[in-house]
Design an enzyme around this catalytic site. Structure first.
Site, PDB file in Angstrom:
ATOM      1  N   LYS A   1       0.843  -1.207   0.000  1.00  0.00           N
ATOM      2  CA  LYS A   1       0.000   0.000   0.000  1.00  0.00           C
ATOM      3  C   LYS A   1       0.874   1.251   0.000  1.00  0.00           C
ATOM      4  CE  LYS A   1      -3.790  -2.490   2.173  1.00  0.00           C
ATOM      5  NZ  LYS A   1      -4.482  -2.860   3.416  1.00  0.00           N
TER       6      LYS A   1
ATOM      7  N   GLN B   1      -4.156  -1.540   9.724  1.00  0.00           N
ATOM      8  CA  GLN B   1      -4.171  -2.873   9.108  1.00  0.00           C
ATOM      9  C   GLN B   1      -4.751  -3.900  10.085  1.00  0.00           C
ATOM     10  OE1 GLN B   1      -3.205  -3.554   5.829  1.00  0.00           O
ATOM     11  NE2 GLN B   1      -4.073  -5.563   6.257  1.00  0.00           N
TER      12      GLN B   1
ATOM     13  N   ASP C   1     -10.667   3.061   4.811  1.00  0.00           N
ATOM     14  CA  ASP C   1     -11.070   1.647   4.741  1.00  0.00           C
ATOM     15  C   ASP C   1     -12.586   1.495   4.839  1.00  0.00           C
ATOM     16  OD1 ASP C   1      -9.039  -0.070   4.152  1.00  0.00           O
ATOM     17  OD2 ASP C   1      -8.410  -0.400   6.230  1.00  0.00           O
TER      18      ASP C   1
END
Ligand code: NAP
Length: 305
Positions: free
Chosen positions: A53, A97, A120
């Site tokens: 990412k 994450q 997200d």
């Protein structure tokens, strides 16, 4: 006839090309979109995801911060970091994450992210917006699946769609997005009775379980579009042999890398039974990253543009 491969790398590249123009326009006004990627602990798969990412940000000319915290980090310490990132003007997107180590209370952490920076799409405010069809941050993986379907001219309106998996990150938002595009949607999970009978009705079948190669030929309606979100790692030769009828290539890859990636769909069956399918790797994965970039640019435009 062999099924059409839906090449996630090509679609992700096209999206990133389009983003480059938006990024250039923002930069000409002195705005460089910024992403903070927070990794707690040493999960090897998570380390790779975060590295990819951050690398994608660099390639697109976005600002990025990779923040690594030790496994024993407390919920309070993580909340403090998120508070700092919420207040930081150069950061438009915050990604924590998952999974987090067990002592951390994810149910407190994710809602602490400013919904405007929640790239997200896991904040309850954004989940609610998605549910009610209002604009907001949409989780990257299901958003990427819609891009694959749209850009491959696979009709969603009126289609029977079956999503296997009901997580907050993939299954539920996937079902909502398909519903908003007028599919008739069924969500399956581990308690679903007679899964085969349900999935065989699907014109569009999305597998998001994390169960290696569980979806075999019998589960697929002939000619269906099969989207394989699952990614598991096989590390043992017996597992590879059990899944791949011709296992020589996969076994070589296993020896070279120590693991091979496998989806939820039997990779050889799908070629025979489906009309179109996403491979693993090279299907949904690249879209997840492209949509994270897209959400970060979108967040910068909304907050600072
Ligand atoms: P998750 O939170 O573990 O959810 C898995 C879901 O699958 C649950 O709803 C579970 O049902 C259901 N399930 C498990 N076994 C089943 C079975 N035998 N039959 C039917 N349903 C079953 O996983 P996730 O975060 O949604 O991720 C799913 C997979 O996608 C994982 O392999 C993950 O690594 C992968 N993933 C890939 C990407 C990508 O970019 N390619 C991104 C995100 C995730 P219950 O709710 O009843 O337990």
């Amino acid at each position: 006839m062999s099924a059409r491969v839906l090449n996630g790398n090509q679609i992700a590249d096209a999206i990133k090309e389009e983003l480059k123009q938006e990024i250039a326009a923002l930069k000409s006004r002195g705005i460089t979109p910024g992403l903070a990627a927070v990794l707690v602990g040493e999960n090897p798969a998570s380390q790779i995801y975060v590295r990819n990412k951050v690398r994608a940000c660099e390639l697109l000319g976005l600002y990025s911060e990779r923040i690594e915290l030790p496994t024993e980090t407390s919920t309070e310490a993580l909340l403090k970091l998120i508070g700092d990132l919420n207040a930081k003007d150069s950061i438009d997107g915050i990604l924590v994450q998952l999974p987090l180590p067990s002592q951390i209370d994810a149910k407190r952490v994710l809602p602490a992210i400013d919904p405007k920076k929640d790239v997200d799409g896991l904040h309850p405010v954004n989940a609610g917006k998605l549910m009610s069809g209002r604009p907001g941050m949409v989780p990257c993986t299901p958003a990427g699946v819609i891009q694959i379907l749209d850009r491959s001219q696979i009709p969603i309106r009126g289609a029977r769609a079956v999503v296997v998996g009901r997580s907050d990150m993939v299954g539920k938002p996937m079902a909502m997005l398909l519903l908003h595009q007028n599919a008739t949607v069924t969500i399956c999970h581990s308690q679903t009775r007679d899964l085969v009978a349900v999935t065989r009705e699907a014109d569009i079948l999305v597998a998001a379980m994390g169960k290696p190669a569980l979806i075999t030929k019998d589960f697929i309606k002939p000619g269906a579009t099969v989207i394989d979100v699952g990614t598991s790692r096989l590390t043992r030769a017996e597992e590879v042999r059990a899944i791949f009828h011709d296992s020589s290539g996969p076994l070589e890859r296993l020896q070279a890398k120590g693991f091979i990636l496998i989806g939820d769909v039997q990779p050889e069956d799908v070629k025979e039974a489906a009309g179109a399918y996403t491979p693993v790797p090279g299907g949904v994965g690249p879209l997840t990253i492209a949509m994270l970039m897209s959400n970060t640019v979108h967040a910068a435009r909304l907050r600072r543009g």
